[in-house]
Design a protein around this motif. Sequence first.
Motif, mmCIF file in Angstrom:
data_model
loop_
_atom_site.group_PDB
_atom_site.id
_atom_site.type_symbol
_atom_site.label_atom_id
_atom_site.label_comp_id
_atom_site.label_asym_id
_atom_site.label_seq_id
_atom_site.Cartn_x
_atom_site.Cartn_y
_atom_site.Cartn_z
ATOM 1 N N VAL A 183 33.873 51.803 46.089
ATOM 2 C CA VAL A 183 34.359 51.654 44.941
ATOM 3 C C VAL A 183 35.654 52.797 44.614
ATOM 4 C CG1 VAL A 183 33.059 54.019 42.989
ATOM 5 C CG2 VAL A 183 31.883 53.075 44.483
ATOM 6 N N GLY A 184 36.072 52.181 43.106
ATOM 7 C CA GLY A 184 36.809 52.353 42.546
ATOM 8 C C GLY A 184 38.492 50.552 41.854
ATOM 9 N N ALA A 185 39.259 51.184 41.693
ATOM 10 C CA ALA A 185 40.176 49.931 41.118
ATOM 11 C C ALA A 185 40.051 49.322 41.936
ATOM 12 C CB ALA A 185 41.394 50.502 40.461
ATOM 13 N N SER A 186 40.731 47.700 41.886
ATOM 14 C CA SER A 186 40.919 46.734 42.705
ATOM 15 C C SER A 186 41.664 45.069 42.194
ATOM 16 C CB SER A 186 39.889 46.707 43.066
ATOM 17 O OG SER A 186 39.115 47.060 44.042
ATOM 18 N N THR A 187 42.660 45.070 42.568
ATOM 19 C CA THR A 187 43.812 44.128 41.543
ATOM 20 C C THR A 187 43.522 42.805 42.767
ATOM 21 O OG1 THR A 187 44.871 45.868 39.925
ATOM 22 C CG2 THR A 187 45.782 43.180 40.145
ATOM 23 N N ALA A 188 43.197 41.475 42.141
ATOM 24 C CA ALA A 188 43.250 39.787 42.763
ATOM 25 C C ALA A 188 44.933 39.652 41.926
ATOM 26 C CB ALA A 188 42.217 39.754 42.839
ATOM 27 N N TYR A 189 46.192 40.019 42.718
ATOM 28 C CA TYR A 189 46.883 38.656 42.181
ATOM 29 C C TYR A 189 47.578 37.600 42.518
ATOM 30 C CZ TYR A 189 48.865 43.690 41.305
ATOM 31 O OH TYR A 189 49.240 44.586 41.771
ATOM 32 N N PHE A 190 47.511 36.407 41.401
ATOM 33 C CA PHE A 190 47.838 34.745 41.991
ATOM 34 C C PHE A 190 48.851 34.717 40.985
ATOM 35 C CE2 PHE A 190 43.222 36.220 41.323
ATOM 36 C CZ PHE A 190 42.612 35.492 42.303
ATOM 37 N N LYS A 191 49.474 33.491 41.908
ATOM 38 C CA LYS A 191 50.937 33.069 41.436
ATOM 39 C C LYS A 191 50.579 31.159 41.473
ATOM 40 C CE LYS A 191 54.671 35.812 41.306
ATOM 41 N NZ LYS A 191 56.130 36.326 41.596
ATOM 42 N N ILE A 192 50.969 30.710 40.631
ATOM 43 C CA ILE A 192 51.365 29.178 40.324
ATOM 44 C C ILE A 192 51.977 28.641 41.837
ATOM 45 C CG2 ILE A 192 51.215 27.112 39.019
ATOM 46 C CD1 ILE A 192 51.435 28.631 36.458
#
Length: 219
Positions: A183-192
Amino acid sequence: MIGSRMRELREAVGMPLSRAAAESGWDKGHLSRVERGHTKPSRELTEWYDVSFGAGQSLVNQLMELDAAVRAGRDVSQRDMRRHVQPVLLGGSVPIDHHPDDRAELAGETVPDGTRVCRDQSFEKTWEIRNSGERPWQDRWLTRQGAAGAPGWLRSPSRSRVPDAAPGETVIVTMHLQAPAQVGASTAYFKITDEAGRLYYPGLESPPIYCTIFTVYEL
């Protein structure tokens, strides 16, 4: 990107920068440089922001993912050097068709930042990406940055194909993701990137495309 998120968290609770400096023990000027992206934050500072502004381990996880992405980029560049690839042709760790007039712009997205998602729930996110430069796009991918295994890892495919696009055209990229069990905040990063994972926009002026959710026990 992390500095921007730190500023958003602080401003969301209405805390002035001077008060944040007084309570954290870090100099106000240092916090300002971090939030503007001019200075890399320490892990201790990101942990303080996480705890003080109720972000769980979101910022620390982001810092770990971006550090892993930087290391991966260095590895690609070093492999190019070992293979004696001509840097004039490939630009080091950038794609062979890399060009300074190439631009990408986020035009829209689904699943807004902070969307509440149940633990382990699968969902679909789409980004509308505009070719705002002067070069056509061919054979490009939206590639996940960072290394799996960090607490609160937002699961996703390693990459998704970006449709070819002429200058001025907007394309849609869809990604299937799964919330973590934590439980909590999650971030997934993507780049071209190209198919080999080399970044088309490696500089700091081109922030990653990302997905940020808040995982809960139940809705």
